[in-house]
Write an enzyme that holds these catalytic residues in place. Structure first.
Site, PDB file in Angstrom:
ATOM      1  N   HIS A   4      -9.726  -4.010  -6.844  1.00  0.00           N
ATOM      2  CA  HIS A   4      -8.641  -4.404  -5.942  1.00  0.00           C
ATOM      3  C   HIS A   4      -9.194  -4.837  -4.596  1.00  0.00           C
ATOM      4  O   HIS A   4     -10.321  -4.521  -4.236  1.00  0.00           O
ATOM      5  CB  HIS A   4      -7.655  -3.254  -5.751  1.00  0.00           C
ATOM      6  CG  HIS A   4      -8.226  -2.077  -4.994  1.00  0.00           C
ATOM      7  ND1 HIS A   4      -9.087  -1.182  -5.574  1.00  0.00           N
ATOM      8  CD2 HIS A   4      -8.073  -1.663  -3.723  1.00  0.00           C
ATOM      9  CE1 HIS A   4      -9.436  -0.264  -4.678  1.00  0.00           C
ATOM     10  NE2 HIS A   4      -8.843  -0.547  -3.539  1.00  0.00           N
ATOM     11  N   CYS A  58     -20.830 -24.984  11.273  1.00  0.00           N
ATOM     12  CA  CYS A  58     -21.323 -26.186  10.599  1.00  0.00           C
ATOM     13  C   CYS A  58     -22.818 -26.346  10.899  1.00  0.00           C
ATOM     14  O   CYS A  58     -23.620 -26.652  10.021  1.00  0.00           O
ATOM     15  CB  CYS A  58     -20.558 -27.424  11.059  1.00  0.00           C
ATOM     16  SG  CYS A  58     -18.878 -27.543  10.399  1.00  0.00           S
ATOM     17  N   HIS A 100     -10.068   0.962  -9.846  1.00  0.00           N
ATOM     18  CA  HIS A 100      -9.565  -0.300 -10.398  1.00  0.00           C
ATOM     19  C   HIS A 100      -9.886  -1.439  -9.408  1.00  0.00           C
ATOM     20  O   HIS A 100      -9.715  -1.269  -8.212  1.00  0.00           O
ATOM     21  CB  HIS A 100      -8.051  -0.195 -10.615  1.00  0.00           C
ATOM     22  CG  HIS A 100      -7.511  -1.303 -11.445  1.00  0.00           C
ATOM     23  ND1 HIS A 100      -7.125  -1.140 -12.753  1.00  0.00           N
ATOM     24  CD2 HIS A 100      -7.327  -2.615 -11.170  1.00  0.00           C
ATOM     25  CE1 HIS A 100      -6.719  -2.304 -13.237  1.00  0.00           C
ATOM     26  NE2 HIS A 100      -6.840  -3.216 -12.289  1.00  0.00           N
ATOM     27  N   HIS A 150     -14.764 -21.496  11.886  1.00  0.00           N
ATOM     28  CA  HIS A 150     -15.042 -21.896  10.512  1.00  0.00           C
ATOM     29  C   HIS A 150     -14.932 -20.630   9.664  1.00  0.00           C
ATOM     30  O   HIS A 150     -15.629 -19.642   9.949  1.00  0.00           O
ATOM     31  CB  HIS A 150     -16.480 -22.437  10.528  1.00  0.00           C
ATOM     32  CG  HIS A 150     -16.948 -23.192   9.334  1.00  0.00           C
ATOM     33  ND1 HIS A 150     -17.399 -24.487   9.412  1.00  0.00           N
ATOM     34  CD2 HIS A 150     -17.110 -22.825   8.047  1.00  0.00           C
ATOM     35  CE1 HIS A 150     -17.816 -24.895   8.221  1.00  0.00           C
ATOM     36  NE2 HIS A 150     -17.646 -23.896   7.368  1.00  0.00           N
ATOM     37  N   ASN A 202     -13.077  -3.129  -0.533  1.00  0.00           N
ATOM     38  CA  ASN A 202     -14.002  -1.995  -0.505  1.00  0.00           C
ATOM     39  C   ASN A 202     -14.349  -1.688  -1.957  1.00  0.00           C
ATOM     40  O   ASN A 202     -13.453  -1.462  -2.758  1.00  0.00           O
ATOM     41  CB  ASN A 202     -13.346  -0.757   0.108  1.00  0.00           C
ATOM     42  CG  ASN A 202     -12.796  -1.023   1.506  1.00  0.00           C
ATOM     43  OD1 ASN A 202     -13.322  -1.855   2.239  1.00  0.00           O
ATOM     44  ND2 ASN A 202     -11.740  -0.317   1.873  1.00  0.00           N
ATOM     45  N   HIS A 212     -16.000 -28.403   7.167  1.00  0.00           N
ATOM     46  CA  HIS A 212     -15.401 -27.645   8.259  1.00  0.00           C
ATOM     47  C   HIS A 212     -13.955 -27.264   7.955  1.00  0.00           C
ATOM     48  O   HIS A 212     -13.128 -28.123   7.629  1.00  0.00           O
ATOM     49  CB  HIS A 212     -15.450 -28.428   9.579  1.00  0.00           C
ATOM     50  CG  HIS A 212     -14.848 -27.606  10.680  1.00  0.00           C
ATOM     51  ND1 HIS A 212     -15.541 -26.584  11.271  1.00  0.00           N
ATOM     52  CD2 HIS A 212     -13.601 -27.592  11.211  1.00  0.00           C
ATOM     53  CE1 HIS A 212     -14.741 -25.989  12.147  1.00  0.00           C
ATOM     54  NE2 HIS A 212     -13.555 -26.578  12.127  1.00  0.00           N
ATOM     55  N   ASN A 225       0.851  -1.187   0.000  1.00  0.00           N
ATOM     56  CA  ASN A 225       0.000   0.000   0.000  1.00  0.00           C
ATOM     57  C   ASN A 225       0.890   1.242   0.000  1.00  0.00           C
ATOM     58  O   ASN A 225       1.892   1.299   0.704  1.00  0.00           O
ATOM     59  CB  ASN A 225      -0.902  -0.022   1.243  1.00  0.00           C
ATOM     60  CG  ASN A 225      -2.042   0.962   1.129  1.00  0.00           C
ATOM     61  OD1 ASN A 225      -1.840   2.164   1.013  1.00  0.00           O
ATOM     62  ND2 ASN A 225      -3.248   0.446   1.145  1.00  0.00           N
ATOM     63  N   GLU A 275     -27.141   3.081  16.350  1.00  0.00           N
ATOM     64  CA  GLU A 275     -26.139   2.035  16.128  1.00  0.00           C
ATOM     65  C   GLU A 275     -24.822   2.359  16.851  1.00  0.00           C
ATOM     66  O   GLU A 275     -24.274   1.524  17.558  1.00  0.00           O
ATOM     67  CB  GLU A 275     -25.873   1.861  14.628  1.00  0.00           C
ATOM     68  CG  GLU A 275     -26.957   1.075  13.885  1.00  0.00           C
ATOM     69  CD  GLU A 275     -28.187   1.900  13.522  1.00  0.00           C
ATOM     70  OE1 GLU A 275     -28.187   3.125  13.763  1.00  0.00           O
ATOM     71  OE2 GLU A 275     -29.147   1.306  12.986  1.00  0.00           O
ATOM     72  N   CYS A 289     -19.169 -27.631  15.679  1.00  0.00           N
ATOM     73  CA  CYS A 289     -18.833 -26.278  15.220  1.00  0.00           C
ATOM     74  C   CYS A 289     -20.117 -25.480  14.988  1.00  0.00           C
ATOM     75  O   CYS A 289     -21.040 -25.952  14.321  1.00  0.00           O
ATOM     76  CB  CYS A 289     -18.008 -26.357  13.938  1.00  0.00           C
ATOM     77  SG  CYS A 289     -17.979 -24.829  12.994  1.00  0.00           S
TER      78      CYS A 289
HETATM   79 ZN   LIG Z   1      -6.975   0.673 -13.706  1.00  0.00          ZN
HETATM   80 ZN   LIG Z   2     -17.421 -25.816  10.986  1.00  0.00          ZN
END
Ligand SMILES: [Zn+2]
Ligand SMILES: [Zn+2]
Ligand SMILES: [Zn+2]
Length: 348
Positions: free
Chosen positions: A171, A204, A169, A299, A158, A246, A80, A315, A201
């Site tokens: 990414h 699962c 572009h 998992h 993002n 799993h 980056n 929130e 799990c």
């Molecule tokens: Zn580009």
């Molecule tokens: Zn699992």
């Protein structure tokens, strides 16, 4: 009547207030990303041919046969340009005074270039390119596993300026960090507790429950992957992608699973675009921490959050989310869109 739902996999609570009357189709985004003009393409540091405009590559995937003169890399990973954390520094804990402390900002911050093509998206990338992208994620997880200073590798994406993307572009990004992110730590705690109690799990069990649930929150499935709208969706159109087998580390996937994961991402991208134009979104991959890759109780999964609404005072102040669209409706709308375009491979 509204419902207050708890996410079984975290301590997240959601108020599902569907009487506010929003339908899935009310969320169409106003095309999040405009068509690029030539000037934008000319100065894009991630386009093929512009490698000298980007920081040095730490990884490149090339087609079989090597670096021929006319050949294009398939994916590429660069540091980056404005890294939040840097690998070269010494990890230590230091004191500001006897009350405040900090860790030195050691870690990794990489940009994964999903494709050499500027206009590629999850929704229109060829299957082979999606496979290459998932393989690149796998390669970076393997790489960072060897850095013993690190506790966690987070791969995320993002898309669109509203989701925090500063480059159009295609990414993804990777942050390797010497602490376990609190959101993951919370999931680990819940999953550990569930395993101690149920000897199974949690994830699962979640997949098994979603696969037979009525009304269904399933959006798509293939042989090895399941895509569904989570029971306690925090945001409209929130989605999960999970392997049916799993697995707590992303890099444990077989080639067949990598192919299915790539297909699931593509189908999801397409169905979201069909319903919502090109919504901005964040995609995050949650895996086990670096030092405990083979957990029986955790998992890996991919969380996708389209950015169609903004968290506000309630929130931020409560940590509880108000969602006005039922995940059951979201799943149905996405499923219907997939059914119209490809009759097979659709969860019923
Ligand atoms: Zn580009
Ligand atoms: Zn699992
Ligand atoms: Zn998660």
């Amino acid at each position: 009547m509204s419902q207050i739902r708890k996410d079984p996999a975290s301590r997240t609570w959601v108020v599902l207030a569907t009487e506010r009357g929003k339908r899935p189709s009310d969320f169409k985004a106003s095309a999040a990303v405009a068509k690029p003009d030539q000037a934008e393409l000319d100065r894009c540091p991630l386009c093929f041919g512009h490698e000298d405009m980007a920081p040095p590559a730490v990884f490149e995937m090339w087609p079989a046969g090597g670096r021929g003169r006319k050949m294009t890399w398939i994916t590429r990973v660069v540091e980056n340009k404005y890294p939040a954390l840097r690998p070269g520094e010494l990890l230590s804990q230091e004191d500001v005074n006897e009350f405040f402390h900090f860790l030195t900002g050691v870690g990794g911050h990489e940009v994964i270039v999903d494709s050499p093509k500027h206009t590629d998206r999850l929704a229109n990338m060829p299957h082979g390119q999606l496979v290459a992208l998932v393989k690149t994620y796998v390669q970076r997880y393997r790489f960072w596993r060897n850095d013993k200073r690190m506790a966690y590798t987070l791969v995320f994406k993002n898309y669109g300026p509203e989701a925090g993307a500063s480059l159009s572009h295609p990414h993804s990004q990777l942050v390797a960090i010497p602490i376990i992110p609190p959101r993951v730590a919370e999931e680990l705690d819940e999953a550990k507790e569930f395993y101690a109690r149920e000897n199974e799990c949690l994830y699962c069990r979640m997949i098994a429950t979603e696969l037979k649930g009525k009304p269904s929150r399933m959006v798509f499935e293939n042989d090895t992957m399941a895509v569904f709208a989570p029971y306690a969706s925090r945001f409209p159109f929130e989605l999960r992608v999970m392997p049916k087998r799993h697995m707590s580390a992303f890099e444990e996937m077989s080639d067949a699973e990598i192919g299915d994961c790539a297909q699931a991402l593509g189908v999801m991208g397409k169905s979201m675009e069909k319903l919502l134009s090109r919504p901005p979104y964040n995609l995050m991959i949650h895996v086990a921490p670096i030092r405990t890759p083979g957990l029986l109780y955790y998992h890996w999964h991919i969380e996708i959050i389209p950015r169609l609404t903004l968290p506000a005072g309630f929130e931020w102040g409560s940590g509880i989310y108000i969602n006005t669209v039922a995940p059951e409706e979201v799943a149905k709308a996405l499923r219907d869109g997939i059914k119209r375009s490809r009759p097979s491979n659709v969860a019923r």
